[in-house]
Design an enzyme around this catalytic site. Structure first.
Site, mmCIF file in Angstrom:
data_model
loop_
_atom_site.group_PDB
_atom_site.id
_atom_site.type_symbol
_atom_site.label_atom_id
_atom_site.label_comp_id
_atom_site.label_asym_id
_atom_site.label_seq_id
_atom_site.Cartn_x
_atom_site.Cartn_y
_atom_site.Cartn_z
ATOM 1 N NE ARG A 31 31.399 34.756 3.621
ATOM 2 C CZ ARG A 31 32.460 34.218 4.208
ATOM 3 N NH1 ARG A 31 32.947 33.065 3.793
ATOM 4 N NH2 ARG A 31 33.059 34.840 5.188
ATOM 5 N NE ARG A 90 36.215 36.804 10.850
ATOM 6 C CZ ARG A 90 37.390 36.444 10.361
ATOM 7 N NH1 ARG A 90 37.645 35.170 10.158
ATOM 8 N NH2 ARG A 90 38.303 37.336 10.093
ATOM 9 N NE ARG A 116 35.734 42.980 10.379
ATOM 10 C CZ ARG A 116 36.973 43.321 10.086
ATOM 11 N NH1 ARG A 116 37.821 43.579 11.063
ATOM 12 N NH2 ARG A 116 37.381 43.412 8.842
ATOM 13 N NE ARG A 153 27.190 29.273 26.146
ATOM 14 C CZ ARG A 153 27.437 30.518 25.792
ATOM 15 N NH1 ARG A 153 26.999 30.977 24.647
ATOM 16 N NH2 ARG A 153 28.110 31.317 26.594
#
Lengths: 304, 304, 304, 304
Positions: free
Chosen positions: D226, D110, D112, D199
């Site tokens: 994070r 996310r 980018r 997959r």
């Protein structure tokens, strides 16, 4: 889609407003409608900004809508597309709601110049919806292309694959539900696993959904790569659905895109040279072209 | 603005269309109107996408407009702003037409996450319009801040500066015109210098114009930096004009932006620690704070 | 460049360090050296990351430098370039110091996917350095291309233009200096205009400078547009200087870029169809091609 | 990691080169080493560009490394961080090789403004490696936070969850292998399902890997979000590992980041006002603060 969701969509489609903004009639007709893609997916337009005339207005930095004939706009749009003047196309924008399998979402998100809000599996509970391919889409690994497909699987092999995909999806979801539940199957209370952990048991064919917003230039770039015959079929069907919508939204820009990008071809310097030799009557072969086998095959695909 | 330009704007404002899209009445009222900024500049809204409800819809990945109370939307928007969840704000978009001096344009363009089409001085001829500051804006270099302003210049010094700015602008434009002309002042034919070269003689106070399109998150970032008291006044007046427009477009989001960004403050770890000591009754000084003089001054600006 | 600046560069070039990082010998030779461009500009490499092998390592998500033959790397790089797989090229990065006229800087900055730190005219005082074209570069406006150049100006017209450019630059700078000075020409104290205001009197041929950092994919995009014959000469000479540096840095990637981009050509769907008709022996004319005159002229430029 | 992979890493670590580039000794020591994260993951530095001095050089648009004292550099870096001058931090860049579970990768991507090359499951076969949490990490859904965790699961519930995660992962991989195989378990030939389809049966706790390249400003933004206590633990451990590496790479910038971002706090306009009232001796409560309960709780977390 649930009846409640369909009712919400219908209610939104039923409302109209008065606006001074540029309005694209072809796009108004599509607004909010969910077009089915794959077995449980869809794309639908949530909002849009601009039309063909808006591209020209931006290129001209105009004060008004102008009185230029549509034929002038068409010529300008073709000129801009041909000469890679991308900024006027960036002046149109579209916002979509897309439901798609996770493995498709992971390819899609690689297009970074876009805005996205995805349904959160940390916060919410995912639905029991998995992509199970049509038998015709159950293709063998290509023998010639390491990332391509060959013919459809047949007979027992196909049946076995479908059974595994169905059973593993179902079992994974059963366990997902059981892990987050606050009581066991026999009705005893339990703590219930955090959603952000439980989701890790779910396979990549589960459906997710997001709002995705992108400008027309970057959407064309997405469509050029994903509506291409080398793209994986499961993302190509989304790109195809979008192509139909964009053709109604900005017909002049889409026609130029089809001519110069989707249907066009790139030649290398070597390719241009070979071409000139061929037009001069020379018999050119791969050996005399200076190209590798792969390049030659792609070059012949253009000229033949 | 010429009467023809004003007529084009009026004609566009006079047209209305029916749309199914989300419509923001506060923004419709602003559409196309050119709000004057500085002596010859303006900002005007060309198009927009979304409203407060659209932010919430994207955050919820909704199927419809929803039946949530406005108070729920307000709480969600404040939560998103407070926790730096930027993607729902990216789901709104605005397109502007701005006329601004080149030295302001050069600051503005540093905000890269936006789309821009500028009037081309390679292709077209620029107008004879230059920014000449109001006497009150003719500020001295700050003695304390290397990139700031002090008091307004006075008397002869101010008059001399204004004369130079006016005369140099006029002369530069006279020569620009004479260089690109295809006949000399005395009426003899000449070749005429290429526009892409002639423009280099024009000073940075000449006006340019562009279409600029940006999402609401990046617009808020622009406004936070450019509506700030440390921004150069000549760009701040544009930011201020935009703040008034955005407040009418997305009132809930703008109120959250005002509370958490424009009017808020950032504290360092050292600042938080000092704060706690002060609340516990301790007398903290710059020396005992562990901060540099500059940091301490800024910290005191927050707490006092 | 001043002797002090040259000494700083020499001192930095004289230092070497030991590193475990991938090192490109061709690029080490260029490091820090200022290559002159135009009359006062330059480009110089401040730092770089990666080499040809690093492109392949990223494409393969490798654990080490690998033992693949260089011929394998070349084939892979050509494949990646041909199929528009841009992400491996993004894994190389270069940081430049560039000195360039403001009107060139304004074109350059339109390439948004890059990092930039520009010398601040709010904070610092600009030098008295202006771009004055060579007589051979003093071109007339093109008669056929609204944003192009024709033949060089001649005789008195050329002399007049050069005089104006020189005189206006000098006068503007004299006034710039006088406005920011804290005493008048006659030695009386004055307040001194803020730098952020005084700079607005300076024309667009004044030199600025910046650090500019970009990945190889976006640098190739920049070079494709700016080393093109349609680019303004004053930015093309910077692109040409960079092409020479990049060719020494990543020789395999640059060769592929030359073949597939710089020297290649794009054909529209109509162009492909005409080509096939021509190869089949048909005499195709603009009228029978379905192309506009402009498209046909560009198409003939490819095939002839 | 296989012995072959470790040998490749060791071979690369053993090589040194001479370079004129800025070199960060603290980072050289980390180069290529794979630091374990979770049960099968790792992060390792593949390349880097710049150091603390490079940040200052870019901010000053310098000609050389300069002779400024380190204390000047520290003050400048703290000033830049405090005032959100992000562009000098963008002048440092790092390239990582990361192995991580797919559900972590989906959060990570996310961000980018970064470059990424992921191991392709269309082209290659994934390894049988799945994230199975430590018992202590097997947390219940939080009762107060819809996207958070509570206490660890206990007893039979924990055992049951671990069994399901292990069994479902193993079965999914068994079927993945059986689907792509070109012979059945009993040795009969079969077509073999395309990898790009097979997959989709693999759950989100399977490991993937990628090369990820990012500038220091955007890395700090990633780390702020994070390495935060609200981030999911499984991505936070990667952020923590990166914090340790960055602290050795650019110690001055990292210290400023810790002080102003990681350890700092943001106050709203309401928060600033409450703070001033409290410092003036007033007893402020949630009711008299004008804040919602959530805001008040977060505000008290800052001041207490």
């Amino acid at each position: 889609m649930t009846p409640e969701q369909q009712a919400e969509i219908d209610a939104q489609r039923a409302q109209t407003h008065t606006t001074r903004r540029a309005t694209a009639p072809g796009m108004e007709a599509h607004l909010y409608t969910a077009y089915p893609v794959l077995d449980h997916g869809f794309v639908r337009v949530i909002d849009y900004m601009g039309d063909d005339a808006a591209i020209c207005q931006a290129a001209r930095v105009s004060y008004g809508r102008g009185t230029k004939a549509v034929s002038n706009d068409e010529g300008l749009i073709r000129y801009l597309m041909r000469h890679w003047h991308s900024t006027p196309f960036e002046m149109c924008e579209v916002k979509l709601h897309v439901k798609l399998p996770v493995f498709v979402a992971r390819q899609w998100i690689r297009h970074r110049t876009a805005n996205v809000n995805e349904y959160s599996a940390r916060y919410s509970i995912l639905d029991r919806e998995f992509y199970i391919p049509e038998p015709s889409a159950l293709a063998a690994q290509s023998q010639v292309n390491n990332q391509g497909r060959g013919a459809a699987l047949e007979g027992q092999e196909a049946a076995r694959v479908l059974d595994w995909l169905r059973e593993d999806s179902d079992r994974a979801y059963d366990h997902y539900e059981a892990m987050i539940a606050t009581q066991t199957a026999s009705g005893n209370p339990q703590q219930g696993l955090a959603r952000e952990l439980a989701r890790m048991n779910l396979p990549a064919n589960i459906y997710t959904q997001w709002y995705w917003k992108v400008d027309l230039h970057n959407l064309f770039h997405f469509l050029r790569l994903r509506a291409d015959s080398h793209a994986q079929m499961e993302i190509r069907v989304y790109a195809d659905a979008l192509c139909r919508i964009v053709a109604d939204w900005v017909p002049l820009a889409y026609a130029a895109f089809e001519d110069y990008r989707l249907g066009g071809a790139s030649l290398s310097a070597k390719g241009v040279e070979c071409l000139r030799r061929m037009l001069a009557g020379e018999e050119v072969t791969q050996e005399s072209s200076g190209m590798s086998k792969g390049e030659w095959r792609e070059f012949m695909g253009v000229v033949e």
